[in-house]
Structures are given as structure tokens and as C-alpha cells.
Design a protein around this motif. Structure first.
Motif, PDB file in Angstrom:
ATOM      1  N   GLU A  95     -17.939   1.846  22.298  1.00  0.00           N
ATOM      2  CA  GLU A  95     -17.967   0.421  22.003  1.00  0.00           C
ATOM      3  C   GLU A  95     -19.225  -0.260  22.515  1.00  0.00           C
ATOM      4  N   ASP A  96     -19.825  -1.069  21.661  1.00  0.00           N
ATOM      5  CA  ASP A  96     -20.961  -1.880  22.054  1.00  0.00           C
ATOM      6  C   ASP A  96     -20.448  -3.309  22.232  1.00  0.00           C
ATOM      7  N   LYS A  97     -20.403  -3.726  23.504  1.00  0.00           N
ATOM      8  CA  LYS A  97     -19.777  -5.022  23.810  1.00  0.00           C
ATOM      9  C   LYS A  97     -20.567  -6.201  23.234  1.00  0.00           C
ATOM     10  N   ASN A  98     -21.834  -5.951  22.845  1.00  0.00           N
ATOM     11  CA  ASN A  98     -22.659  -7.057  22.360  1.00  0.00           C
ATOM     12  C   ASN A  98     -22.558  -7.275  20.854  1.00  0.00           C
ATOM     13  N   GLN A  99     -21.804  -6.376  20.181  1.00  0.00           N
ATOM     14  CA  GLN A  99     -21.687  -6.515  18.742  1.00  0.00           C
ATOM     15  C   GLN A  99     -20.944  -7.784  18.355  1.00  0.00           C
ATOM     16  N   ALA A 100     -21.292  -8.275  17.175  1.00  0.00           N
ATOM     17  CA  ALA A 100     -20.524  -9.392  16.627  1.00  0.00           C
ATOM     18  C   ALA A 100     -19.099  -8.903  16.408  1.00  0.00           C
ATOM     19  N   ARG A 101     -18.131  -9.695  16.798  1.00  0.00           N
ATOM     20  CA  ARG A 101     -16.745  -9.284  16.630  1.00  0.00           C
ATOM     21  C   ARG A 101     -15.964 -10.384  15.923  1.00  0.00           C
ATOM     22  N   THR A 102     -15.381 -10.046  14.827  1.00  0.00           N
ATOM     23  CA  THR A 102     -14.490 -10.967  14.139  1.00  0.00           C
ATOM     24  C   THR A 102     -13.122 -10.309  14.183  1.00  0.00           C
ATOM     25  N   SER A 103     -12.118 -11.046  14.709  1.00  0.00           N
ATOM     26  CA  SER A 103     -10.824 -10.387  14.838  1.00  0.00           C
ATOM     27  C   SER A 103     -10.146 -10.311  13.484  1.00  0.00           C
ATOM     28  N   LEU A 104      -9.339  -9.265  13.302  1.00  0.00           N
ATOM     29  CA  LEU A 104      -8.674  -9.016  12.024  1.00  0.00           C
ATOM     30  C   LEU A 104      -7.744 -10.167  11.653  1.00  0.00           C
ATOM     31  N   SER A 105      -7.069 -10.737  12.657  1.00  0.00           N
ATOM     32  CA  SER A 105      -6.089 -11.774  12.341  1.00  0.00           C
ATOM     33  C   SER A 105      -6.771 -13.040  11.820  1.00  0.00           C
ATOM     34  N   GLU A 106      -8.077 -13.221  12.120  1.00  0.00           N
ATOM     35  CA  GLU A 106      -8.795 -14.371  11.566  1.00  0.00           C
ATOM     36  C   GLU A 106      -8.810 -14.333  10.046  1.00  0.00           C
ATOM     37  N   LEU A 107      -8.971 -13.119   9.502  1.00  0.00           N
ATOM     38  CA  LEU A 107      -9.062 -12.987   8.041  1.00  0.00           C
ATOM     39  C   LEU A 107      -7.701 -12.842   7.387  1.00  0.00           C
ATOM     40  N   GLY A 108      -6.758 -12.171   8.062  1.00  0.00           N
ATOM     41  CA  GLY A 108      -5.457 -11.902   7.440  1.00  0.00           C
ATOM     42  C   GLY A 108      -5.592 -10.773   6.438  1.00  0.00           C
ATOM     43  N   GLU A 109      -4.447 -10.266   5.973  1.00  0.00           N
ATOM     44  CA  GLU A 109      -4.475  -9.077   5.116  1.00  0.00           C
ATOM     45  C   GLU A 109      -5.226  -9.305   3.801  1.00  0.00           C
ATOM     46  N   PHE A 110      -4.906 -10.379   3.086  1.00  0.00           N
ATOM     47  CA  PHE A 110      -5.547 -10.587   1.779  1.00  0.00           C
ATOM     48  C   PHE A 110      -7.025 -10.902   1.941  1.00  0.00           C
ATOM     49  N   GLY A 111      -7.324 -11.738   2.967  1.00  0.00           N
ATOM     50  CA  GLY A 111      -8.713 -12.067   3.240  1.00  0.00           C
ATOM     51  C   GLY A 111      -9.504 -10.812   3.557  1.00  0.00           C
ATOM     52  N   LEU A 112      -8.931  -9.922   4.324  1.00  0.00           N
ATOM     53  CA  LEU A 112      -9.615  -8.700   4.720  1.00  0.00           C
ATOM     54  C   LEU A 112      -9.901  -7.812   3.509  1.00  0.00           C
ATOM     55  N   ILE A 113      -8.901  -7.616   2.656  1.00  0.00           N
ATOM     56  CA  ILE A 113      -9.107  -6.759   1.483  1.00  0.00           C
ATOM     57  C   ILE A 113     -10.175  -7.376   0.580  1.00  0.00           C
ATOM     58  N   ASN A 114     -10.082  -8.679   0.355  1.00  0.00           N
ATOM     59  CA  ASN A 114     -11.111  -9.354  -0.448  1.00  0.00           C
ATOM     60  C   ASN A 114     -12.490  -9.189   0.174  1.00  0.00           C
ATOM     61  N   HIS A 115     -12.549  -9.415   1.489  1.00  0.00           N
ATOM     62  CA  HIS A 115     -13.817  -9.335   2.205  1.00  0.00           C
ATOM     63  C   HIS A 115     -14.434  -7.946   2.084  1.00  0.00           C
ATOM     64  N   LEU A 116     -13.616  -6.928   2.234  1.00  0.00           N
ATOM     65  CA  LEU A 116     -14.145  -5.565   2.245  1.00  0.00           C
ATOM     66  C   LEU A 116     -14.504  -5.063   0.847  1.00  0.00           C
ATOM     67  N   THR A 117     -13.803  -5.552  -0.164  1.00  0.00           N
ATOM     68  CA  THR A 117     -13.992  -4.965  -1.498  1.00  0.00           C
ATOM     69  C   THR A 117     -14.750  -5.863  -2.469  1.00  0.00           C
ATOM     70  N   LYS A 118     -15.172  -7.052  -2.014  1.00  0.00           N
ATOM     71  CA  LYS A 118     -15.688  -8.042  -2.977  1.00  0.00           C
ATOM     72  C   LYS A 118     -16.952  -7.581  -3.714  1.00  0.00           C
ATOM     73  N   ASN A 119     -17.784  -6.773  -3.059  1.00  0.00           N
ATOM     74  CA  ASN A 119     -19.038  -6.372  -3.717  1.00  0.00           C
ATOM     75  C   ASN A 119     -18.936  -5.048  -4.466  1.00  0.00           C
ATOM     76  N   PHE A 120     -17.729  -4.518  -4.544  1.00  0.00           N
ATOM     77  CA  PHE A 120     -17.588  -3.190  -5.132  1.00  0.00           C
ATOM     78  C   PHE A 120     -17.412  -3.296  -6.642  1.00  0.00           C
ATOM     79  N   LYS A 121     -18.299  -2.630  -7.371  1.00  0.00           N
ATOM     80  CA  LYS A 121     -18.254  -2.690  -8.839  1.00  0.00           C
ATOM     81  C   LYS A 121     -17.587  -1.436  -9.404  1.00  0.00           C
TER      82      LYS A 121
END
Lengths: 347, 347
Positions: free
Chosen positions: A3-29
Motif C-alpha cells: 500500500e502506498d499511503k500517499n495515493q489518492a483514495r476514493t472510498s467505494l461507498s462514495e460511488l455506490g454499486e451502480f456508480g462504481l460500475i458506470n465509473h469503471l466501464t464508461k469508456n469501454f467500447k
């Protein structure tokens, strides 16, 4: 994960399940014309015309199948896809879609999942695969990935494990034992690192072994090669649990025996030198080392001229009558009964 | 799991991975003519002719999605299948095959997995589904199940979430809120049991609620009913995260608004009486309670006479222009903006 403690960290619960799937897959063609609808509805919709559909699934669990202290997340994502594609190719098919289910504990920030998906997307791009669905949830411990791969194959092209015939030749792609040795090298370095975190290991002499462990490839190229050579294997399987275990699957399901010749087993020079260094028998490693994702197949003898001399393929034995059993013929000419000592995920 | 120390226990490592899969699936007979090859090769082979293929996957994790202290393993297996079939029906399709990936810690004996598979097989039998593949491995903690379901649908029959139109009617099958309340009852009984292990709870007045939580069904019957009535929904989704969350999915993806009428929401008498007992608002429970596996769909107004008076279907609102937003119209005639308060697996 180191673990790199200095990395940007966004917690999973901030995005929620649908937000996370959208976020991860939005640029995939989508790349496959058979993908009518991917992520975003109750199910994916595929249009696989005039072909048979292939389905395979594989579950990878942190602490059982991988160790994030030396497996970078991007490599893990890549490998998790490869493992499944390899099963589709082993049916002589073309892989076209995957679904990805992931469970993560909250120690993983969104950025870690982005890395994982980078690897998944890289594999998708390299092998022309569409990500069409999945599920993302929290786990009570660690990370796990379950990928299901979908493929297609012409009815007349599908190759099973149960159709090898006596006198067929036993053929393997690539070389064997490297992925297992790569793991041994990484495990050793992890121990060194635990004792001395400032050690700067020089792993260049193990580069091939480590790459085979961390970034394996599936042999899509071999399926194309065999088509180009007009060779249809009589039986086929991919090597995920070790050569010996896979040969026994073919023999058992095809109700045949076989002779495997020790001297024919293809080994990379790094495998030979590292076996010497670790005081391991290279034949044992080649027989029992898993995670190779090479293809093991049988061909009719009349197809031998078509593959003869091909640098990607090695004839390592031949199929015999069931009553003769499955044997290793050693360099000294001795016959030894083959036993499966492959990796057992339940032991 | 409430462990019975006297049960026969066979450890998983005694059987090994292949032995276990064989052991669990040996008596399972294929029912679908589209299943060419099930368990036993690198991939399953399916022959889905002249139809589109549907694929969906769902991951259930002990301690996140289920609690074995009140969820019997057989019910868990059944429910894990249902959850996936529901997604196939929500595309207006027919479910035909599943793959099952399971990871278990070694506290589970083979007999526990047999119970789990009994539930899986019962669901397969009831819904005419073939188990065609999977993966079984060990976990470092607890039990997890990932099921992928495959279905088929005529190209012209598939129903997406994104095709609802203003003036369409919003319809729901069955009734709502019972599964969530069933969970509340079970959680309460678990606490009572922890304090007094000899308590003999009388749960008969909650029987419907508990059944909806522990043994939900997927609405295959509604898909058939709609076909028989010659009604093709304009949009459809299943209710896994709560009515409100699912309505918002349809509205967002279809770029429409809607009015949902509080007084129209179908509630079972047990839901109403138990909400009173627990001092909960039944509308809130119906809007936010997940795991219902009812179908929510929109139909064109001209199809209303075909479904009018059908005891399985309730018109709960209508679709409006996007600019009007998604609203709940209360019994008092007040409009309240709908918000998704459904269950978030990542929170």
C-alpha cells in the motif's frame, strides 16, 4: 498489495454499486458485432448466429489463488481474463464476451479497482473481447474475481476432451514449467523482502518465468495456426492444473492410454537453469506445474506433416489403448505410471 | 450455520476439486435440447438456434448478502439460482442454463455443499434449467456463490429498460415489501435466540414474509401470462433493489418521468400488520425493500384492457415527460420526488 499511503483514495461507498460500475466501464467500447447489449440492463443480449455458444467460468480468490504482495492489480485483472479465454480456445472456439463479478473489502479504494479494470480492459483489447456484464459488491475479507467467458464455435469445429483415439499424437504448445517456477521465485523474493524491506532484487535472469506467472497469455494464436494449417485436433484441453493432470483428463474421458516421452517435454532454458538453482527436477515441474495456459491436444498421425517442425508445437507422445494406461517414458527408457499431482484448490 | 456436531462430515480435501464436482453433479440430468455439453470439459457447449442469447451474473457473499444462522443452505442454493433467473425473465426471455461457482472455507463439510446443491437442483428442476459448468474452490473465509444464468429470447421479443414512453402504464407483479419484512422478523428471532437458545418462536403469523425472504420465486409465470395475453411490455426490470430504485432505472434509461400512486402499491395483509407491529411505514418498506424478484414493467395504454382485473398484476402509475421527474403521489395527493433508498452492497 503493497500500500502506498500517499495515493489518492476514493472510498467505494462514495460511488455506490451502480456508480462504481458506470465509473469503471464508461469508456469501454464494444468490439463484437454479436454484442447487442452489454452492461446496463438486467442481462446482456448477444446475437450468436449459426454457431454454438461456449460458456466457462473461473473463480480467483485472494490468499488462495493470488497474493497481492507480488501480483500487481493490473496483472491480476489481465490474468483473470486470460484464464477464462484459455478455456474457450481449448474448445477450438473464439472468445467474444466476458462478465466480471468482483467482491472487495473496504480496504480497497476505487483507484485500486481502476487498476484491476485496466488489466481487464487490456486483455479485452488484446483478445477482442467485450465486457458485457457483472456484479460488484463488498466482501468481508479480501478480493475475489469471478469471470464468465462466452465464445462461439462452428458446430463442426468444436473439440472435446473425450475424442482422442489410439495412435493419435499428443502435442503441446509453447513450453512448460515456467509459470510455476515464476511463482517460486516471487515467493522467495517476498520472504527476502519481509526480512529486509530495502533489498533491491535483480530478477532479470528470471524475467521469462515471472512474466509467465504474472502475465500469462492464452493461445488464441495456436487456434488460428491450427486453422491455417488445416489441422483439427481430435481432443484438446488447456493446461491449467499441470500437464500430467490434463493428460489424465484426456485419457480418462477418451477411454485411452498414452505414452508421454520425458525427453520431448519442451522446457525453456530459464526453466532448466532455475530448476538446477532450486534443486528441483524439471520433469516434475513440467508435469505438475499449473497455470501454463498452453494447449494440449491430440492429432491424427496423418496430420503430422502439417505441424512438423513448427516452433510453437511439440509432439510429446502418442495415444495408446486404454488397457496400457497413461505412462511417462523416462530418458532411461523406463515406463512410470502418470499421476495427477496438479494443484488442488481444496487442499 | 447452526452446526450439528453429530452430522456425518466428509472433508472437502478428501474429494478434491474434480471429485467434488463429479460427486455433486453426477445425478443431474440435462433437460434442455440446447445443452450440447454440460459439466466436464473446458467450457459448456450450447446450441441456441435463431435466438438471441441472454447472460446475467450475480454474486452472493456470506456476511454481506446472507446469514447462515437463519438461512438454511438448501434455501440459499435455491435463492441464488432464482436471483439470476429473475434477471433473464426481466428481459422477457426464457432461462435455460446456469454455471455455479462456489468458494467455501474448510469449516464446511461435503454434506453442507450437498444441501446447498439440493436447493440449486430444486430450482433447476422447478424452472427447467441445466447446470452446465462452474468452479469449486476454497475460500479463506466463509461461503460465496457466483451464478451466471444463460437464457434465450426471440430477437423481436426482448424488452429493455430504456424504452418506456410517456403515457405508458407502470405495472408490477405480485405484492411488495414482504421479503424485507421477512428479513426483519428473522433478524429479531436471531437476537432472541442469542439471548435464549431454548426459545421456541411461533412464526406462523409471519409465514408469508419469511417464505418471501428465504424461498423467493422468479416470475417465469408472468412472462408466460404476458405472452398469453399478447402484451409486450415497453420496458421491464426486476425488483431486486427496491421499487423506487428500479423505477428510477427505467426513468433514467428511458429518459422519462413517472407518477407512482401510493394507494395503488400492492401490499399483502401480513405486510400491513407487521409494519404496524414494527412501527414501520408500509409505503417506505414497499419502495425500498429489496429482494422481491417481482417484475416491474410499462405497457402501452391500449394494452390496458388485456391486463385489467388480472389478480397477478397491478397498475401503480404512469409514465410522464422527463421534465416532470419521477414522483410518488401520496394518498393525500401530495407529489414527492422519488429517491433510491435501495440496498447498497458497497455501503
Amino acid at each position: 498489495m503493497i500500500e502506498d499511503k500517499n495515493q489518492a483514495r476514493t472510498s467505494l461507498s462514495e460511488l455506490g454499486e451502480f456508480g462504481l460500475i458506470n465509473h469503471l466501464t464508461k469508456n469501454f467500447k464494444m468490439q463484437h458485432k454479436s454484442t447487442i447489449k452489454g452492461v446496463g440492463d438486467d442481462a446482456a443480449v448477444l446475437n450468436i448466429e449459426n454457431k454454438q455458444v461456449l460458456v466457462t467460468t473461473d473463480l480467483l480468490i485472494e490468499g488462495v489463488h493470488f497474493d497481492l504482495s507480488y501480483m500487481p492489480l493490473k496483472h491480476l485483472g489481465y490474468k483473470a481474463v486470460i484464464v477464462n479465454l484459455s478455456d474457450i480456445y481449448a474448445m477450438n472456439g473464439t472468445a467474444s464476451q466476458i462478465t466480471v463479478s468482483i467482491a472487495v473489502s473496504n480496504r480497497f479504494p476505487v483507484e485500486a479497482l481502476e487498476e484491476l479494470y485496466e488489466g481487464i480492459f487490456l486483455a479485452c483489447k488484446t483478445y477482442k473481447i467485450d465486457l458485457v456484464g457483472g456484479d460488484t459488491t463488498s466482501s468481508t475479507k479480501g478480493l475475489l474475481i469471478n469471470i464468465t467467458a462466452i465464445g462461439e464455435v462452428n458446430k463442426e469445429d468444436v473439440v472435446y476432451r473425450n475424442s482422442a483415439k489410439p495412435n493419435d499424437l499428443l502435442v503441446v504448445s509453447g513450453d512448460l514449467g515456467a509459470a510455476y517456477l515464476g511463482l517460486q521465485v516471487l515467493e522467495r523474493e517476498k520472504k527476502v523482502f519481509e526480512v529486509n524491506p530495502n533489498s533491491q532484487p535483480d530478477l532479470s535472469e528470471y524475467s521469462y518465468l515471472i512474466e509467465r506467472q504474472l502475465k500469462p497469455e492464452a493461445r488464441k494464436d495456436i487456434i488460428k495456426l491450427l486453422k491455417d494449417l488445416e489441422v483439427k485436433p481430435t481432443a484438446m484441453i488447456d493446461i491449467s492444473d499441470g500437464l500430467s493432470s490434463e493428460i489424465l483428463h484426456i485419457c480418462k474421458q477418451s477411454k485411452v492410454g498414452c505414452n508421454l516421452y520425458e525427453e520431448k517435454i519442451p522446457l525453456d532454458p530459464q526453466v532448466i537453469s532455475t530448476c538446477e538453482e532450486f534443486d528441483l527436477n524439471s520433469t516434475t515441474i513440467a508435469l505438475s506445474g499449473g497455470e501454463e495456459y498452453e494447449l494440449l491436444f491430440t492429432i491424427s498421425q496423418e496430420d503430422f506433416p502439417k505441424i512438423k517442425g513448427n516452433p510453437h508445437l511439440t509432439v510429446i507422445g502418442h495415444i495408446t489403448d486404454e488397457s496400457l494406461g497413461a505412462n511417462l517414458v523416462t530418458r532411461a527408457g523406463q515406463q512410470i505410471k502418470l499421476t495427477a499431482q496438479g494443484w488442488n484448490a481444496l487442499s
